[in-house]
Design a protein around this motif. Structure first.
Motif, PDB file in Angstrom:
ATOM      1  N   LYS A   1     -29.861 -14.475  58.724  1.00 56.60           N
ATOM      2  CA  LYS A   1     -29.830 -14.815  59.885  1.00 56.60           C
ATOM      3  C   LYS A   1     -29.107 -15.257  61.181  1.00 56.60           C
TER       4      LYS A   1
ATOM      5  N   HIS B   1     -27.888 -15.350  64.039  1.00 53.74           N
ATOM      6  CA  HIS B   1     -28.761 -15.960  65.253  1.00 53.74           C
ATOM      7  C   HIS B   1     -28.227 -16.161  66.446  1.00 53.74           C
TER       8      HIS B   1
ATOM      9  N   THR C   1     -26.599 -14.986  70.316  1.00 53.95           N
ATOM     10  CA  THR C   1     -27.745 -14.672  71.333  1.00 53.95           C
ATOM     11  C   THR C   1     -27.557 -14.907  72.242  1.00 53.95           C
TER      12      THR C   1
ATOM     13  N   ARG D   1     -29.526  -7.859  74.375  1.00 50.76           N
ATOM     14  CA  ARG D   1     -30.320  -8.646  73.730  1.00 50.76           C
ATOM     15  C   ARG D   1     -31.197  -7.736  72.613  1.00 50.76           C
ATOM     16  N   ARG D   2     -32.340  -7.571  73.420  1.00 51.73           N
ATOM     17  CA  ARG D   2     -33.588  -6.752  72.375  1.00 51.73           C
ATOM     18  C   ARG D   2     -32.446  -5.857  71.301  1.00 51.73           C
TER      19      ARG D   2
ATOM     20  N   TRP E   1     -29.052  -6.071  69.600  1.00 54.16           N
ATOM     21  CA  TRP E   1     -28.636  -6.797  68.556  1.00 54.16           C
ATOM     22  C   TRP E   1     -29.718  -7.897  68.331  1.00 54.16           C
ATOM     23  N   GLU E   2     -30.729  -8.369  68.052  1.00 55.85           N
ATOM     24  CA  GLU E   2     -31.909  -8.744  67.893  1.00 55.85           C
ATOM     25  C   GLU E   2     -32.854  -7.901  66.517  1.00 55.85           C
TER      26      GLU E   2
ATOM     27  N   GLN F   1     -32.098  -8.507  62.846  1.00 51.24           N
ATOM     28  CA  GLN F   1     -33.481  -8.848  61.434  1.00 51.24           C
ATOM     29  C   GLN F   1     -33.052  -7.572  60.434  1.00 51.24           C
TER      30      GLN F   1
END
Length: 280
Positions: free
Chosen positions: A145, A149, A152, A160-161, A163-164, A168
């Motif tokens: 990742k 990443h 970001t 963003r939350r 996406w992350e 993961q």
């Protein structure tokens, strides 16, 4: 867009290539596409360039480093992997430079350094036999990742939350899918979940055979079945897909449909026959 860079007859005829990082590239495109700042074609350029870098790194990781003299076909395969990996990396620089995206070159160059540091850290732990199987999976997912990443900061704050979280989990999906492929190919390598699982659960005699690299293909497959390595990987994959569904349960309908479809290639793995993966 990527096919013209990664599908060359000579390469495909004489050597294996790593899988294209499809889910991670799709995720990056989807989230960059939501930003007005990236709708000048860079929402396509950045996932493409990042995927080519990933292909370059993954291709070099596949190079056979055995010390014995290889056959002419294996030597050709090794040489093509070296050249293909360099080619993918060169294309990444070319595409971003032509677009004037020097900031993206800098971001990805830093990420490449981080990836290589993570690989060396894992290798150091492997040499000391300090690699629990779950730690191996987590480490490989981090490596998968990292390049993606790095973008970001360019993802919108409101996205963003999500996406992350999805990056993961899909990186874990890609890791588990790769491990299942290794089982099918009966790869007996320290760079595999199977090796560390067998080393953790095996008898003293079985561990000696693993460490001395004296297991033949049949014995290796028997150990995979004995310790249900394939079933364990499928259970882990099922759990990750469950977490993705849970994440998407709080998303809007568009996101549930778009990102839910991305789990379909992984769901097909549960119906893939193979004696090396699961008993029966």
């Amino acid at each position: 867009m990527a096919k013209k860079y990664v599908e060359y007859d000579m390469i495909l005829q004489h050597t294996d290539m790593p899988s294209f990082p499809d889910s991670r590239a799709r995720l990056l495109f989807a989230f960059l596409n939501r930003s007005d700042e990236q709708k000048d074609g860079r929402d396509e350029l950045y996932p493409l360039a990042t995927s080519l870098v990933q292909m370059g790194l993954d291709t070099h990781d596949m190079i056979d480093t055995a010390k014995e003299m290889p056959s002419p076909s294996k030597m050709r395969s090794r040489q093509l992997k070296v050249l293909a990996g360099d080619y993918f990396s060169g294309r990444f620089y070319q595409l971003l430079a032509q677009a004037g995206s020097i900031d993206a070159v800098s971001i990805l160059s830093k990420a490449i350094c981080d990836v290589n540091e993570s690989k060396m850290s894992m290798y150091h732990s492997m040499c000391k036999l300090l690699m629990p199987p779950q730690e191996y999976l987590n480490g490989m997912a981090v490596i998968k990742k990292r390049l993606f990443h790095s973008f970001t900061p360019w993802i919108g704050d409101s996205d963003r939350r999500l996406w992350e979280s999805l990056l993961q989990e899909f990186s874990l999906c890609d890791t588990l899918a790769e491990e299942l492929t290794r089982l099918e190919a009966a790869e007996r390598s320290r760079f595999s979940f199977a090796f560390w699982r067998l080393l953790e659960k095996g008898t003293a005699e079985e561990r000696d055979l693993l460490l001395n690299e004296t297991l033949d293909g049949k014995s290796w497959r028997q150990l995979l079945l004995k310790y249900k390595v394939g079933d364990l990987l499928l259970d882990k994959l099922d759990a990750v897909i469950g977490r993705i569904r849970e994440i998407l349960s709080e998303a809007d309908d568009r996101d549930r449909e778009e990102f839910g479809r991305m789990t379909e290639p992984f769901l097909r793995l549960f119906h893939t026959p193979g004696t090396a993966v699961r008993e029966g």
